[in-house]
Motif scaffolding. Sequence first.
Motif, PDB file in Angstrom:
ATOM      1  N   MET A   1      11.397  -2.422   6.526  1.00  0.00           N
ATOM      2  CA  MET A   1      11.439  -1.372   5.343  1.00  0.00           C
ATOM      3  C   MET A   1       9.903  -0.675   5.545  1.00  0.00           C
ATOM      4  SD  MET A   1      11.620  -2.106   1.138  1.00  0.00           S
ATOM      5  CE  MET A   1      12.159  -3.864   1.195  1.00  0.00           C
ATOM      6  N   LEU A   2       9.545  -0.405   6.311  1.00  0.00           N
ATOM      7  CA  LEU A   2       7.385  -0.255   6.522  1.00  0.00           C
ATOM      8  C   LEU A   2       8.122   0.922   6.891  1.00  0.00           C
ATOM      9  CD1 LEU A   2       5.096  -0.283   5.873  1.00  0.00           C
ATOM     10  CD2 LEU A   2       4.294  -1.003   8.434  1.00  0.00           C
ATOM     11  N   VAL A   3       9.455   0.997   7.953  1.00  0.00           N
ATOM     12  CA  VAL A   3       9.904   3.084   8.748  1.00  0.00           C
ATOM     13  C   VAL A   3       9.911   3.817   7.330  1.00  0.00           C
ATOM     14  CG1 VAL A   3      11.564   3.729   9.808  1.00  0.00           C
ATOM     15  CG2 VAL A   3      10.196   1.762  10.358  1.00  0.00           C
ATOM     16  N   PHE A   4      11.288   2.224   5.883  1.00  0.00           N
ATOM     17  CA  PHE A   4      11.613   3.185   5.475  1.00  0.00           C
ATOM     18  C   PHE A   4      10.830   4.662   4.339  1.00  0.00           C
ATOM     19  CE2 PHE A   4      15.484   2.120   6.659  1.00  0.00           C
ATOM     20  CZ  PHE A   4      16.668   3.522   6.932  1.00  0.00           C
TER      21      PHE A   4
ATOM     22  N   ILE B   1      13.811  13.345  -8.868  1.00  0.00           N
ATOM     23  CA  ILE B   1      12.696  12.819  -8.065  1.00  0.00           C
ATOM     24  C   ILE B   1      11.454  11.460  -8.475  1.00  0.00           C
ATOM     25  CG2 ILE B   1      11.939  12.275  -5.883  1.00  0.00           C
ATOM     26  CD1 ILE B   1      14.562  12.771  -5.194  1.00  0.00           C
ATOM     27  N   ARG B   2      11.242  11.841  -9.481  1.00  0.00           N
ATOM     28  CA  ARG B   2      10.483  11.509 -10.414  1.00  0.00           C
ATOM     29  C   ARG B   2      10.563  10.803 -10.853  1.00  0.00           C
ATOM     30  NH1 ARG B   2       9.077  11.320 -15.084  1.00  0.00           N
ATOM     31  NH2 ARG B   2      10.219  13.864 -16.047  1.00  0.00           N
ATOM     32  N   LEU B   3      12.230  10.968 -11.375  1.00  0.00           N
ATOM     33  CA  LEU B   3      12.424   9.349 -12.103  1.00  0.00           C
ATOM     34  C   LEU B   3      13.218   7.993 -11.361  1.00  0.00           C
ATOM     35  CD1 LEU B   3      14.983  12.035 -14.450  1.00  0.00           C
ATOM     36  CD2 LEU B   3      13.392  10.300 -15.330  1.00  0.00           C
ATOM     37  N   LEU B   4      13.938   9.009  -9.801  1.00  0.00           N
ATOM     38  CA  LEU B   4      13.801   8.314  -8.427  1.00  0.00           C
ATOM     39  C   LEU B   4      12.974   7.139  -8.464  1.00  0.00           C
ATOM     40  CD1 LEU B   4      15.768   7.696  -6.915  1.00  0.00           C
ATOM     41  CD2 LEU B   4      15.044   8.531  -5.271  1.00  0.00           C
ATOM     42  N   ILE B   5      11.358   7.536  -8.051  1.00  0.00           N
ATOM     43  CA  ILE B   5      10.273   7.141  -8.038  1.00  0.00           C
ATOM     44  C   ILE B   5      10.374   5.861  -9.178  1.00  0.00           C
ATOM     45  CG2 ILE B   5       8.339   7.030  -7.991  1.00  0.00           C
ATOM     46  CD1 ILE B   5       7.896   9.572  -6.723  1.00  0.00           C
TER      47      ILE B   5
ATOM     48  N   PHE C   1      10.668  -2.477  -8.747  1.00  0.00           N
ATOM     49  CA  PHE C   1      10.744  -3.625  -8.112  1.00  0.00           C
ATOM     50  C   PHE C   1      11.391  -3.367  -6.701  1.00  0.00           C
ATOM     51  CE2 PHE C   1      13.868  -6.629  -6.549  1.00  0.00           C
ATOM     52  CZ  PHE C   1      12.870  -7.870  -6.342  1.00  0.00           C
ATOM     53  N   VAL C   2      10.991  -3.516  -5.659  1.00  0.00           N
ATOM     54  CA  VAL C   2      11.315  -2.514  -4.194  1.00  0.00           C
ATOM     55  C   VAL C   2      12.473  -3.390  -3.877  1.00  0.00           C
ATOM     56  CG1 VAL C   2      10.139  -2.072  -1.504  1.00  0.00           C
ATOM     57  CG2 VAL C   2       8.996  -1.855  -4.012  1.00  0.00           C
ATOM     58  N   GLU C   3      13.161  -3.316  -3.472  1.00  0.00           N
ATOM     59  CA  GLU C   3      14.933  -4.464  -2.980  1.00  0.00           C
ATOM     60  C   GLU C   3      15.370  -3.010  -1.890  1.00  0.00           C
ATOM     61  OE1 GLU C   3      17.378  -3.279  -3.383  1.00  0.00           O
ATOM     62  OE2 GLU C   3      17.223  -1.965  -4.943  1.00  0.00           O
ATOM     63  N   SER C   4      15.730  -3.569  -0.747  1.00  0.00           N
ATOM     64  CA  SER C   4      16.268  -3.299   0.083  1.00  0.00           C
ATOM     65  C   SER C   4      17.146  -1.807  -0.030  1.00  0.00           C
ATOM     66  CB  SER C   4      17.297  -3.956   1.141  1.00  0.00           C
ATOM     67  OG  SER C   4      16.303  -4.394   1.982  1.00  0.00           O
ATOM     68  N   LEU C   5      18.528  -1.957  -0.868  1.00  0.00           N
ATOM     69  CA  LEU C   5      18.905  -1.229  -1.472  1.00  0.00           C
ATOM     70  C   LEU C   5      18.426  -0.130  -2.177  1.00  0.00           C
ATOM     71  CD1 LEU C   5      22.412  -3.342  -2.783  1.00  0.00           C
ATOM     72  CD2 LEU C   5      22.213  -1.952  -0.541  1.00  0.00           C
ATOM     73  N   GLY C   6      17.707  -0.612  -2.433  1.00  0.00           N
ATOM     74  CA  GLY C   6      17.476   0.361  -3.680  1.00  0.00           C
ATOM     75  C   GLY C   6      16.356   1.859  -2.225  1.00  0.00           C
ATOM     76  N   ILE C   7      15.502   1.079  -1.251  1.00  0.00           N
ATOM     77  CA  ILE C   7      14.539   1.600  -0.978  1.00  0.00           C
ATOM     78  C   ILE C   7      15.676   2.500   0.552  1.00  0.00           C
ATOM     79  CG2 ILE C   7      13.347   2.083   0.977  1.00  0.00           C
ATOM     80  CD1 ILE C   7      12.307   1.103  -1.315  1.00  0.00           C
ATOM     81  N   VAL C   8      16.747   1.880   0.921  1.00  0.00           N
ATOM     82  CA  VAL C   8      18.042   3.137   1.736  1.00  0.00           C
ATOM     83  C   VAL C   8      18.650   3.809   1.002  1.00  0.00           C
ATOM     84  CG1 VAL C   8      20.290   2.534   2.820  1.00  0.00           C
ATOM     85  CG2 VAL C   8      18.741   1.285   2.965  1.00  0.00           C
TER      86      VAL C   8
ATOM     87  N   GLU D   1       0.980  -1.370  -0.076  1.00  0.00           N
ATOM     88  CA  GLU D   1      -0.210  -0.270  -0.247  1.00  0.00           C
ATOM     89  C   GLU D   1       0.615   1.504  -0.125  1.00  0.00           C
ATOM     90  OE1 GLU D   1      -2.319  -0.695   3.572  1.00  0.00           O
ATOM     91  OE2 GLU D   1      -3.547  -1.966   2.582  1.00  0.00           O
ATOM     92  N   HIS D   2       2.077   1.263   1.063  1.00  0.00           N
ATOM     93  CA  HIS D   2       2.802   2.450   0.647  1.00  0.00           C
ATOM     94  C   HIS D   2       3.416   2.774  -0.262  1.00  0.00           C
ATOM     95  CE1 HIS D   2       2.108   3.719   4.780  1.00  0.00           C
ATOM     96  NE2 HIS D   2       2.152   2.598   5.549  1.00  0.00           N
ATOM     97  N   VAL D   3       3.869   1.385  -1.028  1.00  0.00           N
ATOM     98  CA  VAL D   3       4.950   1.535  -1.878  1.00  0.00           C
ATOM     99  C   VAL D   3       3.761   2.564  -3.251  1.00  0.00           C
ATOM    100  CG1 VAL D   3       5.517  -0.051  -4.138  1.00  0.00           C
ATOM    101  CG2 VAL D   3       6.263  -0.115  -1.977  1.00  0.00           C
ATOM    102  N   GLU D   4       2.959   1.513  -3.009  1.00  0.00           N
ATOM    103  CA  GLU D   4       1.483   2.384  -4.202  1.00  0.00           C
ATOM    104  C   GLU D   4       1.475   3.793  -4.011  1.00  0.00           C
ATOM    105  OE1 GLU D   4       0.003   1.210  -7.194  1.00  0.00           O
ATOM    106  OE2 GLU D   4       1.554  -0.153  -6.881  1.00  0.00           O
ATOM    107  N   ILE D   5       1.315   4.486  -2.742  1.00  0.00           N
ATOM    108  CA  ILE D   5       0.966   5.825  -2.241  1.00  0.00           C
ATOM    109  C   ILE D   5       2.639   6.578  -3.048  1.00  0.00           C
ATOM    110  CG2 ILE D   5       1.225   7.155  -0.581  1.00  0.00           C
ATOM    111  CD1 ILE D   5      -0.396   5.256   0.981  1.00  0.00           C
TER     112      ILE D   5
END
Length: 318
Positions: A275-278, A55-59, A65-72, A7-11
């Motif tokens: 992951m949720l915190v980030f 930031i639009r490009l970053l999104i 595909f959500v993974e740890s390194l990318g999120i951090v 849900e947060h990824v979609e937001i």
Amino acid sequence: MMKQISEHVEIIKSYRDLLDKEAKRLRPPELTVSFDKANPHHWCLSVVGDSLVRIRLLIEQSFQFVESLGIVAASRYLFELSIWLNLFNKDERYGLLYYDQLIDTQKNYYQSTLDQFKREIALLEEFAHRDEKELDGSMKQDASIEDVAVAIRNAEEKIDREAARKFSIYAEQAKYNGYGFQACLVKQNSIPPVESALLEIAAERDGFNKSILPIVSDLALDTKKRKKRWNWKEMAKEVGLDDEYDYIYSFSSKILHATPASITTNQKNLEAAEMLVFLKYIEVKLADLLDISKRYNASATLQFNQAKPNPLCGLGLA
């Protein structure tokens, strides 16, 4: 918890269109034409508009595909960006300090590129010499045409294998052009544009130091009039984000760098709760970015420029 993460990824992904709309509002073509490098407000406005695009490009790139390194990494990038934007809000002269940092960044980039090209030339010339030496050493006076062909191929393959183990931009091209000829190409085609860029940057630095540095001397120089080194921790404290710095930097360094804590561990990825915190942190930073962008009005800036000349104009850098 996985449902919450989704849900947060979609937001976060839903911010893409909002960021794009704001970027278009703040980056009209006519603003580029009237941009004045000596005007701190112009820099603040430009950076905010450019950051929306970035930031639009970053999104788009980090949330398919959500993974740890990318999120951090995205969290750390947004945190550092928020420091700049909050500095602009505190004192628009930080826009000129941004310009100062930009000159340094460009100089370092081109100088590093020039140094690498020079290393490349030395490496290519070394391999050209060794290629010739290997070939001479493997040839025999009474060798047949077939033996000569095999000797040439073996010598070339040996050098190519060694070249492949080196960090080289041109090693692959040199396999076809020849190492000596490739070295000549780098000298003739690659070096001159970089040297020219460095001369232009040096002139821009000179102009900045003469005309703009006095305006931001209290921000850029220490008590001994030496240029301050950029320090993220100090800048975070300057805008009240030191608590975020302590958490984001300690956590991201653990994940992104090859430290003992990231190597000698069974935990290679973020836990679901982490992951949720980030993800929540990224949401907050995106909302902050949009709020900050709405404080700027590109149209009003253009109207002001047409109605009244900037008192900082005429400094030789517009």
